[in-house]
Write an enzyme that holds these catalytic residues in place. Structure first.
Site, mmCIF file in Angstrom:
data_model
loop_
_atom_site.group_PDB
_atom_site.id
_atom_site.type_symbol
_atom_site.label_atom_id
_atom_site.label_comp_id
_atom_site.label_asym_id
_atom_site.label_seq_id
_atom_site.Cartn_x
_atom_site.Cartn_y
_atom_site.Cartn_z
ATOM 1 N N GLY A 40 0.722 -1.331 -0.068
ATOM 2 C CA GLY A 40 0.159 -0.091 0.014
ATOM 3 C C GLY A 40 0.916 1.192 -0.061
ATOM 4 O O GLY A 40 0.269 2.413 -0.225
ATOM 5 N N HIS A 41 2.145 1.267 0.045
ATOM 6 C CA HIS A 41 3.062 2.424 0.187
ATOM 7 C C HIS A 41 3.732 2.477 -1.240
ATOM 8 O O HIS A 41 4.878 2.124 -1.115
ATOM 9 C CB HIS A 41 3.827 2.528 1.440
ATOM 10 C CG HIS A 41 4.234 3.659 1.928
ATOM 11 N ND1 HIS A 41 5.496 4.136 1.514
ATOM 12 C CD2 HIS A 41 3.793 4.758 2.543
ATOM 13 C CE1 HIS A 41 5.727 5.412 2.106
ATOM 14 N NE2 HIS A 41 4.733 5.770 2.513
ATOM 15 N N PHE A 42 3.071 3.270 -1.958
ATOM 16 C CA PHE A 42 3.649 3.283 -3.416
ATOM 17 C C PHE A 42 3.858 2.047 -4.194
ATOM 18 O O PHE A 42 4.899 1.611 -4.224
ATOM 19 C CB PHE A 42 4.855 4.296 -3.294
ATOM 20 C CG PHE A 42 4.903 5.437 -2.516
ATOM 21 C CD1 PHE A 42 3.620 6.120 -2.181
ATOM 22 C CD2 PHE A 42 6.064 5.952 -2.195
ATOM 23 C CE1 PHE A 42 3.595 7.187 -1.440
ATOM 24 C CE2 PHE A 42 6.128 7.146 -1.230
ATOM 25 C CZ PHE A 42 4.880 7.577 -1.037
ATOM 26 N N VAL A 48 8.373 2.233 -1.185
ATOM 27 C CA VAL A 48 9.354 2.802 -0.334
ATOM 28 C C VAL A 48 8.969 2.555 1.303
ATOM 29 O O VAL A 48 7.712 2.450 1.598
ATOM 30 C CB VAL A 48 9.351 4.431 -0.523
ATOM 31 C CG1 VAL A 48 10.458 5.161 0.578
ATOM 32 C CG2 VAL A 48 9.648 4.721 -2.037
#
Length: 148
Positions: A49-51, A56
């Site tokens: 879910g983080h980019f 990252v």
């Protein structure tokens, strides 16, 4: 020098998966410093879910891993660390210098900036990937008896 694996770290810290971020502590010098490793994996819980197209490691998780390392350094100063918890009081001068991505191996080095007084620890931390500083911060924590 003290060395701890993931299970031994879990015996000291209250954190559990997925929030137990430290994989290994490989150098603890009582009342001085601690060095830990975090393997940033391609299947780490934040990657999806983080980019997703350009994953990252979130800065807040880097700070949390540093805090966990500092917590073990602080707990290493008491005779019965399993009966204590570490609560972070302040985080200052945080600087992110380079992104941390899956497959990176993060090395955290924490050093006490002053002697522990009344259970208060003041530490300086740096995080490295491939011998380059990627993040740094000052942390303050309190060691407190666990009321369980």
């Amino acid at each position: 020098m003290i060395k701890l694996n993931k299970k031994e770290i879990a015996d000291l810290l209250p954190h559990r998966e997925p929030m137990l971020l430290i994989d290994e502590l490989y150098d603890i010098k009582k009342l001085f410093s601690a060095t830990a490793i975090v393997n940033v994996k391609k299947d780490s819980f934040f990657v999806q879910g983080h980019f997703p197209e350009n994953p990252v490691m979130p800065g807040v998780l880097q700070i949390e891993a540093m805090a966990q390392t500092g917590g073990i350094l602080a707990l290493n100063t008491v005779e019965d660390p399993e009966n204590y918890l570490t609560y972070f009081m302040k985080i200052d001068n945080v600087k992110f210098k380079q992104k941390v991505v899956p497959s990176d191996i993060l090395f955290f080095e924490l050093k006490l900036l002053s002697p522990i007084r009344r259970g208060i620890c003041h530490m300086q931390g740096k995080a490295y990937v491939n011998n380059k500083v990627v993040m740094e911060a000052e942390l303050m924590a309190k060691i407190a008896k666990d009321d369980k």
